[in-house]
Design an enzyme around this catalytic site. Sequence first.
Site, PDB file in Angstrom:
ATOM      1  N   ASN A   3      12.310 -22.012  18.670  1.00  0.00           N
ATOM      2  CA  ASN A   3      12.898 -21.914  20.059  1.00  0.00           C
ATOM      3  C   ASN A   3      13.203 -23.439  20.286  1.00  0.00           C
ATOM      4  OD1 ASN A   3      10.373 -22.963  20.365  1.00  0.00           O
ATOM      5  ND2 ASN A   3       9.742 -22.178  22.246  1.00  0.00           N
ATOM      6  N   THR A  47       4.705 -24.796  21.350  1.00  0.00           N
ATOM      7  CA  THR A  47       5.696 -25.183  20.716  1.00  0.00           C
ATOM      8  C   THR A  47       6.273 -26.560  21.155  1.00  0.00           C
ATOM      9  OG1 THR A  47       7.452 -23.883  22.142  1.00  0.00           O
ATOM     10  CG2 THR A  47       6.489 -22.755  19.882  1.00  0.00           C
ATOM     11  N   CYS A  53       6.130 -18.507  21.776  1.00  0.00           N
ATOM     12  CA  CYS A  53       5.191 -19.517  22.437  1.00  0.00           C
ATOM     13  C   CYS A  53       3.975 -19.802  21.730  1.00  0.00           C
ATOM     14  CB  CYS A  53       4.843 -18.658  23.867  1.00  0.00           C
ATOM     15  SG  CYS A  53       3.826 -19.626  24.798  1.00  0.00           S
ATOM     16  N   CYS A  89       2.350 -26.718  26.628  1.00  0.00           N
ATOM     17  CA  CYS A  89       3.478 -25.865  25.767  1.00  0.00           C
ATOM     18  C   CYS A  89       3.380 -25.962  24.456  1.00  0.00           C
ATOM     19  CB  CYS A  89       5.000 -26.226  26.223  1.00  0.00           C
ATOM     20  SG  CYS A  89       6.290 -25.363  25.322  1.00  0.00           S
TER      21      CYS A  89
END
Length: 296
Positions: free
Chosen positions: A168, A236, A92, A234
């Site tokens: 991710n 990423t 994150c 967010c």
Amino acid sequence: MPQTIAFTKGHGTGNDFVIVPDPDGTLDLSDDQVAVLCDRRFGIGGDGILRVVRASAIDEGRELLAASTPSSGTVEWFMDYRNADGSKAEMCGNGVRVFVRYLVDVGWADLDGAPLNVGTRAGVKTVTRSDRGYEVDLGPFVVDDSGVLVRTRGGGAPRPGVGIDVGNPHVVVALPDDAELEGLDLAAQPLLQPEPPHGANVEFVVPSDPLVHEGVGSIRMRVFERGVGETLSCGTGVAAAALAVRHWAGPAAPDHWVVEVPGGTLGVRMPEVDGERHVLLSGPATLVYTGEVTLA
């Protein structure tokens, strides 16, 4: 017996977290407990949990330590990040900045004169201070242009997206204007075809006009995070969105970007590190309050 634990509430551009200190790794939070703590009506409220644990006290951290080399630097702390539904997540970008801010504020680490390495399920991430607050090196990235179709509720025909992996998985979709961006219904999870094996965060982006000003690219973004829902930011996902637009724009596109999300503004740059292109994310990290909570 009910257990009372300490916590701190923090956020990075509105992407908010319940920070739980557990340096010795004695706390075992179930998925249900995480979900209740993150519930905005029945708990503290947050997009996820950041458990602060020494790398030597958690299995994933011990794996990182076993694989470390003298050149990779030391790793004392591991960010055990859990989504709001209790599921584990690899990384994150906003969370790791908030995690480091917490470590510094409580005196468990410092950033005076040296970067700080943080263990995550996506490997070791290096954090430094920056003009925007904190900057995290997310490492190398992968662009998958094989094509994913993304359908949103009430959004008509599915739109093509590009896959971006920054530790991710993400799928980024380009939209033509602000009206479409603001009109998206992200109360329901977007449907991906084909569905990635482990799901993906989905970002919807609109380029600024002009796209590039004084060598810096600029875009706006909204995001649906897997295991959470729509969030104000967010980290990423911001990096993935900038990488996708840079990919679409071609070889002349800049390596510095500014990304506006509902919760604020973040910076992204793509320098070459040891002969490999990395993506770095910069932005603020804020601690809001501390308290204690009794686990059911």
